[in-house]
Design a protein around this motif. Structure first.
Motif, PDB file in Angstrom:
ATOM      1  N   SER A   2       0.829  -1.211   0.000  1.00  0.00           N
ATOM      2  CA  SER A   2       0.000   0.000   0.000  1.00  0.00           C
ATOM      3  C   SER A   2       0.858   1.253   0.000  1.00  0.00           C
ATOM      4  O   SER A   2       0.584   2.207  -0.747  1.00  0.00           O
ATOM      5  CB  SER A   2      -0.925  -0.012   1.224  1.00  0.00           C
ATOM      6  OG  SER A   2      -1.725  -1.174   1.253  1.00  0.00           O
ATOM      7  N   SER A  43      -1.989   3.215   4.935  1.00  0.00           N
ATOM      8  CA  SER A  43      -1.501   1.847   4.736  1.00  0.00           C
ATOM      9  C   SER A  43      -1.750   0.985   5.964  1.00  0.00           C
ATOM     10  O   SER A  43      -2.182  -0.171   5.853  1.00  0.00           O
ATOM     11  CB  SER A  43      -0.010   1.870   4.393  1.00  0.00           C
ATOM     12  OG  SER A  43       0.238   2.633   3.232  1.00  0.00           O
ATOM     13  N   THR A 103      -4.250  -2.237   6.387  1.00  0.00           N
ATOM     14  CA  THR A 103      -3.669  -3.526   6.769  1.00  0.00           C
ATOM     15  C   THR A 103      -4.365  -4.120   7.977  1.00  0.00           C
ATOM     16  O   THR A 103      -4.497  -5.353   8.092  1.00  0.00           O
ATOM     17  CB  THR A 103      -2.172  -3.341   7.058  1.00  0.00           C
ATOM     18  OG1 THR A 103      -1.555  -2.664   5.965  1.00  0.00           O
ATOM     19  CG2 THR A 103      -1.502  -4.682   7.247  1.00  0.00           C
ATOM     20  N   PHE A 152      -9.324  -3.125  -0.365  1.00  0.00           N
ATOM     21  CA  PHE A 152      -7.899  -3.019  -0.648  1.00  0.00           C
ATOM     22  C   PHE A 152      -7.653  -2.702  -2.118  1.00  0.00           C
ATOM     23  O   PHE A 152      -6.818  -1.854  -2.469  1.00  0.00           O
ATOM     24  CB  PHE A 152      -7.221  -4.332  -0.257  1.00  0.00           C
ATOM     25  CG  PHE A 152      -5.747  -4.382  -0.538  1.00  0.00           C
ATOM     26  CD1 PHE A 152      -4.896  -3.383  -0.101  1.00  0.00           C
ATOM     27  CD2 PHE A 152      -5.207  -5.450  -1.245  1.00  0.00           C
ATOM     28  CE1 PHE A 152      -3.534  -3.433  -0.360  1.00  0.00           C
ATOM     29  CE2 PHE A 152      -3.850  -5.510  -1.506  1.00  0.00           C
ATOM     30  CZ  PHE A 152      -3.014  -4.502  -1.069  1.00  0.00           C
ATOM     31  N   CYS A 181      -6.095   0.962  -2.985  1.00  0.00           N
ATOM     32  CA  CYS A 181      -4.666   0.885  -3.307  1.00  0.00           C
ATOM     33  C   CYS A 181      -4.367   0.566  -4.767  1.00  0.00           C
ATOM     34  O   CYS A 181      -3.187   0.487  -5.125  1.00  0.00           O
ATOM     35  CB  CYS A 181      -3.987  -0.163  -2.419  1.00  0.00           C
ATOM     36  SG  CYS A 181      -3.977   0.285  -0.684  1.00  0.00           S
TER      37      CYS A 181
END
Length: 389
Positions: free
Chosen positions: A91, A134, A138, A174, A178
């Motif tokens: 990311s 990021s 995560t 995600f 990203c």
């Protein structure tokens, strides 16, 4: 044949890891040791992220991908840490690339605004935003993991094999945050940059001057007309003719490299999470994962070593390490740059400014920079921006 493929794949992974380590370290050293190129803060940050990925992710990826390490077992905590680092570094790398594209857009199209607004505080805020986003993305993948002290094979310690029931929602979030949004930003920004570069290349083309035809019907005049017709027509300089093609080729390489590295990775995980999972998908995940990891080795070349200023400073450092005097060929290469090179450096943020190469630019070149530069609508010349700032 299987053994040969295994050895070849292992060799490619090791070479890719070594390339990522060396290239990122070289670009970081050049940027940090040279005050004139310290403005490439986001490029240096990209090298830091890619270097951390080459140190942690790529060796662990070799263990997870190669059958030589099938007996390696990870605990649940170790597997969580590996997946956390994997998603976090991926990311951060993609978000940094998207910010670099926006920074280049402002540097090229709005140089005066770039010099005023691109402060250290804004750069630090951008880096913090990258890491916060990021880490938050995560954390989502670790929700719902089993909390017992079990263990799993290293080859199954990946997002594809993660036991979370919400994996489908995480992969969609995600991919959007990203990949899809950064891809749209990069595509729109570089299309705008190409439009400006194309306009600048067209303004370099000299307007044809219509010469009056001789109206005398004498034999000498007719002979002169026939001779002139047989002469080859004047052509545009190859640098000017290829300027637009050079610009679009550079932009296609940058955007194409990003898509080639990351599109298979996100397409595989979207397909595996939305569609029916296939038990034999471990090999497919290994292939797309290492295609994505190859960006950690390619980024320092596309965003670092292709930059003209960084290459010049790397040559200076190399000569200083070898204790050799710097010759005059570097100054000649700077002052006598062709239009084709200027288009490339125009896109790569490597224009030869008066601050960087004051000793290499002659008065004639300074006059050409002040009067002969391509007038881009809405753009303030670099000299004016530096004098006002």
């Amino acid at each position: 044949q299987s053994t040969a493929q295994e050895v070849l794949g292992l060799l490619c992974m090791v070479l890719l890891t070594i390339t990522a380590l060396v290239a990122n370290v070289v670009v970081m050293v050049v940027i940090l040791k040279t005050p004139l190129v310290r403005k490439f803060i986001f490029v240096c940050h990209l090298c830091v992220v890619d270097l951390l990925s080459a140190i942690f992710l790529m060796p662990l990826g070799i263990i997870s991908s190669s059958s030589c390490f099938d007996r390696v077992i990870y605990s649940i905590a170790e597997c969580k840490a590996l997946i956390f680092l994997n998603i976090c570094f991926i990311s951060a790398s993609i978000l940094t690339v998207s910010i670099i594209s926006v920074e280049r857009y402002y540097y090229i199209v709005h140089p005066l605004r770039y010099e005023v607004k691109m402060t250290i505080r804004l750069v630090v805020a951008g880096v913090i935003l990258i890491w916060v986003k990021s880490v938050l993305i995560t954390i989502l993948v670790l929700v719902g993991w089993p909390q017992d002290n079990g263990a799993t094979s290293a080859s199954r310690c990946t997002v594809y094999w993660s036991p979370g029931a919400h994996k489908k929602a995480f992969v969609i979030i995600f991919s959007i945050a990203c990949f899809i949004l950064p891809t749209i930003i990069i595509f729109v920004v570089y299309c705008s940059v190409y439009r400006v570069a194309r306009l600048a290349a067209l303004q370099h083309v000299p307007a044809p001057v219509a010469a009056p035809r001789p109206r005398c019907d004498s034999v000498a005049s007719q002979l002169t007309i026939i001779t002139m017709r047989n002469l080859p027509l004047p052509r545009l300089a190859p640098e000017r003719f290829l300027g637009g093609n050079k610009a679009i080729l550079t932009l296609l390489l940058i955007v194409g490299q990003f898509l080639c590295c990351w599109l298979p990775f996100f397409a595989f995980h979207l397909h595996s999470s939305v569609g029916t999972a296939v038990e034999g998908g471990g090999h497919g995940e290994m292939v797309v994962t290492w295609i994505a990891y190859s960006s950690f080795a390619i980024n320092p070349f596309f965003y670092g070593l292709l930059n003209r200023q960084i290459r010049q400073e790397l040559a200076r450092l190399w000569r200083s390490l070898l204790h050799r005097p710097l010759g005059q060929e570097l100054c000649l290469a700077i002052s006598e740059a062709s239009v084709q090179e200027n288009v490339l450096q125009f896109l790569q943020r490597a224009t030869c400014t008066l601050e960087t190469h004051a000793g290499c630019i002659s008065p004639r070149n300074r006059l050409e920079q002040g009067k002969g530069g391509c007038p881009i609508p809405g753009q303030v010349p670099e000299e004016s921006s530096q004098e006002q700032s």
